[in-house]
Design a protein around this motif. Sequence first.
Motif, mmCIF file in Angstrom:
data_model
loop_
_atom_site.group_PDB
_atom_site.id
_atom_site.type_symbol
_atom_site.label_atom_id
_atom_site.label_comp_id
_atom_site.label_asym_id
_atom_site.label_seq_id
_atom_site.Cartn_x
_atom_site.Cartn_y
_atom_site.Cartn_z
ATOM 1 N N GLU A 200 -4.488 8.560 -9.998
ATOM 2 C CA GLU A 200 -5.006 7.347 -9.343
ATOM 3 C C GLU A 200 -4.725 6.153 -10.256
ATOM 4 O OE1 GLU A 200 -7.164 5.837 -5.868
ATOM 5 O OE2 GLU A 200 -6.058 7.646 -6.353
ATOM 6 N N PHE B 166 -7.239 -2.307 1.728
ATOM 7 C CA PHE B 166 -7.143 -2.291 0.261
ATOM 8 C C PHE B 166 -8.325 -1.543 -0.343
ATOM 9 C CE2 PHE B 166 -5.018 -6.686 0.839
ATOM 10 C CZ PHE B 166 -3.832 -6.074 1.196
ATOM 11 N N ALA C 182 -4.232 -0.246 -9.633
ATOM 12 C CA ALA C 182 -3.249 -1.072 -8.919
ATOM 13 C C ALA C 182 -3.909 -2.318 -8.370
ATOM 14 C CB ALA C 182 -2.614 -0.275 -7.786
ATOM 15 N N CYS C 183 -3.103 -3.342 -8.237
ATOM 16 C CA CYS C 183 -3.603 -4.610 -7.697
ATOM 17 C C CYS C 183 -2.514 -5.225 -6.817
ATOM 18 C CB CYS C 183 -3.969 -5.560 -8.835
ATOM 19 S SG CYS C 183 -4.496 -7.189 -8.259
ATOM 20 N N ILE D 104 2.408 1.755 -3.521
ATOM 21 C CA ILE D 104 1.394 2.133 -4.513
ATOM 22 C C ILE D 104 0.953 3.573 -4.305
ATOM 23 C CG2 ILE D 104 -0.994 1.708 -5.236
ATOM 24 C CD1 ILE D 104 -0.470 -1.279 -4.686
ATOM 25 N N GLN D 105 0.685 3.952 -3.054
ATOM 26 C CA GLN D 105 0.242 5.316 -2.783
ATOM 27 C C GLN D 105 1.343 6.337 -3.088
ATOM 28 O OE1 GLN D 105 -3.078 4.645 -2.839
ATOM 29 N NE2 GLN D 105 -3.178 6.432 -1.498
ATOM 30 N N ARG E 287 1.386 6.826 -6.806
ATOM 31 C CA ARG E 287 0.232 7.630 -7.219
ATOM 32 C C ARG E 287 0.477 9.114 -6.925
ATOM 33 N NH1 ARG E 287 -4.814 3.794 -5.083
ATOM 34 N NH2 ARG E 287 -4.931 2.442 -6.938
ATOM 35 N N ASN F 88 -8.574 2.062 -2.622
ATOM 36 C CA ASN F 88 -8.943 1.762 -4.006
ATOM 37 C C ASN F 88 -7.875 0.905 -4.678
ATOM 38 O OD1 ASN F 88 -10.531 1.805 -6.325
ATOM 39 N ND2 ASN F 88 -9.553 3.666 -7.125
ATOM 40 N N ILE F 89 -7.469 -0.136 -3.965
ATOM 41 C CA ILE F 89 -6.484 -1.083 -4.484
ATOM 42 C C ILE F 89 -7.166 -2.445 -4.590
ATOM 43 C CG2 ILE F 89 -4.286 -2.244 -4.080
ATOM 44 C CD1 ILE F 89 -3.419 0.203 -2.469
ATOM 45 N N HIS F 90 -7.166 -3.009 -5.777
ATOM 46 C CA HIS F 90 -7.765 -4.316 -5.967
ATOM 47 C C HIS F 90 -6.862 -5.395 -5.372
ATOM 48 C CE1 HIS F 90 -10.885 -2.690 -8.593
ATOM 49 N NE2 HIS F 90 -9.951 -1.948 -9.143
ATOM 50 N N ILE G 5 0.840 -1.205 0.000
ATOM 51 C CA ILE G 5 0.000 0.000 0.000
ATOM 52 C C ILE G 5 0.874 1.253 0.000
ATOM 53 C CG2 ILE G 5 -1.685 1.324 1.338
ATOM 54 C CD1 ILE G 5 -2.859 -1.276 2.310
#
Length: 597
Positions: free
Chosen positions: A550, A568, A553-554, A540-541, A544, A572-574, A537
């Motif tokens: 945005e 998650f 991401a997964c 990813i953030q 971004r 908004n992370i799959h 996380i």
Amino acid sequence: MPLHNPAAHSDNYNELVAKEKLGYMLDYAKTSTIATIVAPLLCIPLYSDNTPELLFKSWLVLMAIVVLVRLQLIRVIKASSDITHNFTLLNIAVGSVTLLWGLGWFIFVIPEDPVSYLLYQIICLTILFVGMVGYCVDWKTFCAFIVPLKGLEIIFLALNYQDIIWPISAGSMVAFYLALKMGFLFSKSWERSFSLRLKNDTLYEQLVVEKNASIAANIAKSEFIATASHDLRQPMQAINIFIEMIDHRHLQEYESSVFHRIRKSVSVLNKMFNTLLDISKLDSNLTPIETHFSLGLMVNDLRHSFADLCQEKGLGLAFTFEDGLIQGDPHLTEQILRNLLSNAIQYTDRGTIHVNFENDQGHLNFSVEDTGCGIPPTDMSLIFNEFYRSDHSRSHHDGLGLGLSIVIRIVKKIGGECAVVSEVGKGSKFTIKTPFLVLKSLESPSSALSMNAKPFTNWVDASIRNAANTVSKSSLHIGIIENDDSLRDAYLQYFTTAGYQVCEIPHQEDKFHAFLQDIPKLNFILSDFRLGQKDGIYYIQTLREEFNDEIPACIVTADTSPQHLEMFKQFNIHVLHKPIDIQDIEEFILQQTFSSH
């Protein structure tokens, strides 16, 4: 934890009984304080005119002093301190008051006057029975209360035996005897009741300890499954990717047969891991999420998933349903069906697997019926147990024995019902009743899908697939964050071979921030969750924020804890769970990439 026997009267037990008795009598003494003060005042209108003034006032003053002493003694008594000493103080407190009431026989009663005698007799009997309520739990305290009252009455009767009314006096003595006997019996009864309560408390503590141990064992089991399966899924995920990258058409006949056997064995392992993952999810307080879904899309997806497996065994696969919009949890519904279908195919060697969907008064019901080996009556009560494998069908089984256990857990989660009908040698039928609402029927009034129906293109919209086909994969930049060397290499090799622009993003924080200076604009981020000091996380953030976008991401992980799944969702992370086919990951990337534009 062994039970202590209160009947043995150990020191610990005697102390507990004494504390309980003292606490009970002390509470009663406090609540009866007002009555102790008011009762002597009622004697003023009754005896002030017929009693010598000095004697009457002396009695009142003495009573006032004794009541004050009683109040002070009650204040200093504590059930938690020296029990013997505090019992002595309580006995003095209650006995001193009744001693003055006993002296009242010589002050207020005129032996020759029956009315005077009867009136004071009523007062003393009232005091006697009121005291029984509070002090008969302890024999010594009850005697300290009653003996001064009735003992002085006996002396008064002996001194005035010529003038008293003997029938009334005899009745008073009988009441005295009965009070002593009742007090003794009540004291014993109270002790037995307290002993039983201690036993019940001990049993309850044992049950709590055993329950906590059971919960702890279950949590430990779930944590072990989650941890062990996570560690094992890492290399399994890499194996899956590398196997998919092998083109068996380029292998010689012998190597090709070996490859297919390896692939089949890996497929079995994947199923076992996914089963453990399902159990881990259900043990993590998974909450059903209601949404709207198309029954037709789900049926097509199931048919597409199980068609090849049925063809390998020469089985028919038929779905009977009326397409409609359902309000419920599509993932849990599909999970039930997948487990039932896998189970049916596993135990069926010839015939047809039939899945039937019904609208039962606005609620979705469905059944999975096979023509397999059936279930013996002796096994019917055991088939939903974890890891149960019947001797009757063990030769058909290559799994963990968790499929039906998962089914019944999910059915309970959604508030449904599960019924089984089976006959050995003829097959089984599992019927699931759900609380999910059938909102409306869709275009096709009735559908029946068989093995020969046109394959369904899974859950990805056709428009997205068309967009993916018209855009060159080389224009898509995928960022890979993975700390497992073999899995990272597998991702890089697969996506590079497939034609994507792949960025290997370091998971060490210092290297990561240095890498940000030259990183190209990403179209998708694929990351693990557990990456050392920082998790997926965080990276990813950060990416971004770096691009102020945005970026889809997964996280591909084996972690199923509810708090992480909620995190998650918040960011908004799959999330996809290992092990998973690399084609499914690629398809998911295409879906999310093109649906975001």
